[in-house]
Motif scaffolding. Structure first.
Motif, short mmCIF file in Angstrom:
data_model
loop_
_atom_site.label_atom_id
_atom_site.label_comp_id
_atom_site.label_asym_id
_atom_site.label_seq_id
_atom_site.Cartn_x
_atom_site.Cartn_y
_atom_site.Cartn_z
N VAL A 1 0.84 -1.20 0.00
CA VAL A 1 0.00 0.00 0.00
C VAL A 1 0.88 1.25 0.00
O VAL A 1 0.54 2.26 -0.61
N HIS A 2 2.01 1.18 0.66
CA HIS A 2 2.95 2.31 0.74
C HIS A 2 4.15 2.07 -0.19
O HIS A 2 5.29 2.41 0.14
N ASP A 3 3.89 1.48 -1.35
CA ASP A 3 4.94 1.10 -2.28
C ASP A 3 5.85 2.27 -2.62
O ASP A 3 5.40 3.39 -2.87
N GLY A 4 7.15 2.00 -2.59
CA GLY A 4 8.14 3.01 -2.90
C GLY A 4 8.54 3.86 -1.70
O GLY A 4 9.48 4.63 -1.78
N GLN A 5 7.84 3.70 -0.60
CA GLN A 5 8.14 4.46 0.60
C GLN A 5 8.84 3.56 1.61
O GLN A 5 8.59 2.37 1.68
N LEU A 6 9.67 4.16 2.41
CA LEU A 6 10.30 3.46 3.52
C LEU A 6 9.37 3.60 4.72
O LEU A 6 9.07 4.71 5.14
N SER A 7 8.87 2.50 5.23
CA SER A 7 7.93 2.53 6.36
C SER A 7 8.65 2.14 7.64
O SER A 7 9.43 1.19 7.66
N ARG A 8 8.36 2.84 8.70
CA ARG A 8 8.95 2.53 10.00
C ARG A 8 8.29 1.27 10.56
O ARG A 8 7.09 1.06 10.41
N SER A 9 9.07 0.46 11.23
CA SER A 9 8.54 -0.77 11.82
C SER A 9 7.43 -0.48 12.81
O SER A 9 6.46 -1.23 12.90
N ALA A 10 7.56 0.62 13.57
CA ALA A 10 6.52 0.97 14.54
C ALA A 10 5.19 1.27 13.85
O ALA A 10 4.14 0.90 14.36
N GLU A 11 5.24 1.90 12.69
CA GLU A 11 4.02 2.17 11.92
C GLU A 11 3.37 0.87 11.49
O GLU A 11 2.16 0.71 11.59
N ILE A 12 4.19 -0.03 10.97
CA ILE A 12 3.67 -1.31 10.49
C ILE A 12 3.09 -2.11 11.64
O ILE A 12 1.99 -2.66 11.55
N ALA A 13 3.81 -2.18 12.75
CA ALA A 13 3.33 -2.93 13.92
C ALA A 13 2.01 -2.37 14.41
O ALA A 13 1.07 -3.12 14.70
N HIS A 14 1.91 -1.05 14.48
CA HIS A 14 0.67 -0.41 14.93
C HIS A 14 -0.49 -0.74 13.99
O HIS A 14 -1.56 -1.16 14.43
N ALA A 15 -0.25 -0.58 12.69
CA ALA A 15 -1.29 -0.82 11.70
C ALA A 15 -1.70 -2.29 11.65
O ALA A 15 -2.86 -2.60 11.33
N CYS A 16 -0.78 -3.19 11.96
CA CYS A 16 -1.05 -4.63 11.88
C CYS A 16 -1.43 -5.24 13.22
O CYS A 16 -1.55 -6.46 13.33
#
Length: 161
Positions: free
Chosen positions: A19-34
Motif C-alpha cells: 500500500v505504501h509502495d516506494g516508501q520506507l515505512s517505520r517498523s513501529a508504523e507497520i506494527a501499529h497498523a497490523c
C-alpha cells in the motif's frame, strides 16, 4: 486449517508495504497498523528480508519497503516459507511422529492432497491481487499521525483480519 500468527503477520506487513509502495515505512508504523508488537513484527520482517521479500534497514533513518514489485510476490511462496517449520499434523513430522497408525493411515494422504490443493490456490494469488484497487485497505493503512504511531509501545487497535 489454521495459519500461524507469523504467517498472518507476514502477509499483513507485506500488504502494508505494498500500500505504501516506494516508501520506507517505520517498523513501529507497520506494527501499529497490523496490531502487532514491535518485537514480533521485527522477527517476521527479519524473515521476510532474509527471503528477499522486503529490504529492511536498521537505525534512525531505517525502515522497511518491498524488495520486488507486488505482482512478483507470490502468496503461496510466502505461506510455504513461514509454515515450513510447522507440520500440519504430527504424522508429517519426521522427528516428532509418534502415531502408531502412520503406515496404515489413509487420512494422511487425504490431508496431503488437501494441503496441495490449498497451496495450488495460494500460488495463483500475488500481493498485487490483495492490494490493487483495495481502497478500504488504503484507508486502514493510512498513516495520519506518524509521531503518535512511533511512540506507541504495542498493539493499539483491534485486529483487522
Amino acid at each position: 486449517m489454521r495459519l500461524t500468527t507469523r504467517t498472518n503477520l507476514a502477509i499483513r506487513a507485506l500488504m502494508y508495504c505494498a500500500v505504501h509502495d516506494g516508501q520506507l515505512s517505520r517498523s513501529a508504523e507497520i506494527a501499529h497498523a497490523c496490531n502487532s508488537s514491535a518485537n514480533h513484527l521485527a522477527q517476521v520482517v527479519h524473515h521476510l528480508n532474509a527471503h528477499g521479500f522486503v529490504h529492511a534497514t536498521r537505525g534512525r533513518m531505517g525502515g522497511v519497503k518491498l524488495a520486488r514489485p507486488a505482482r512478483a510476490i507470490n502468496i503461496g511462496e510466502v505461506f510455504r516459507i513461514f509454515e515450513a517449520d510447522v507440520p500440519f499434523t504430527e504424522c508429517f513430522s519426521l522427528d516428532n511422529n509418534t502415531c502408531p497408525l502412520v503406515r496404515a493411515c489413509r487420512l494422511r494422504n487425504a490431508i496431503r492432497r488437501a494441503l496441495d490443493a490449498f497451496y495450488r490456490e495460494m500460488d495463483l494469488v500475488t500481493l498485487e491481487d490483495l492490494v490493487k484497487g483495495n481502497y478500504l485497505l488504503d484507508e486502514i493503512f493510512a498513516v495520519t499521525d506518524t509521531a503518535a504511531v512511533i511512540g506507541c509501545a504495542g498493539p493499539a487497535r483491534a485486529a483487522r483480519g
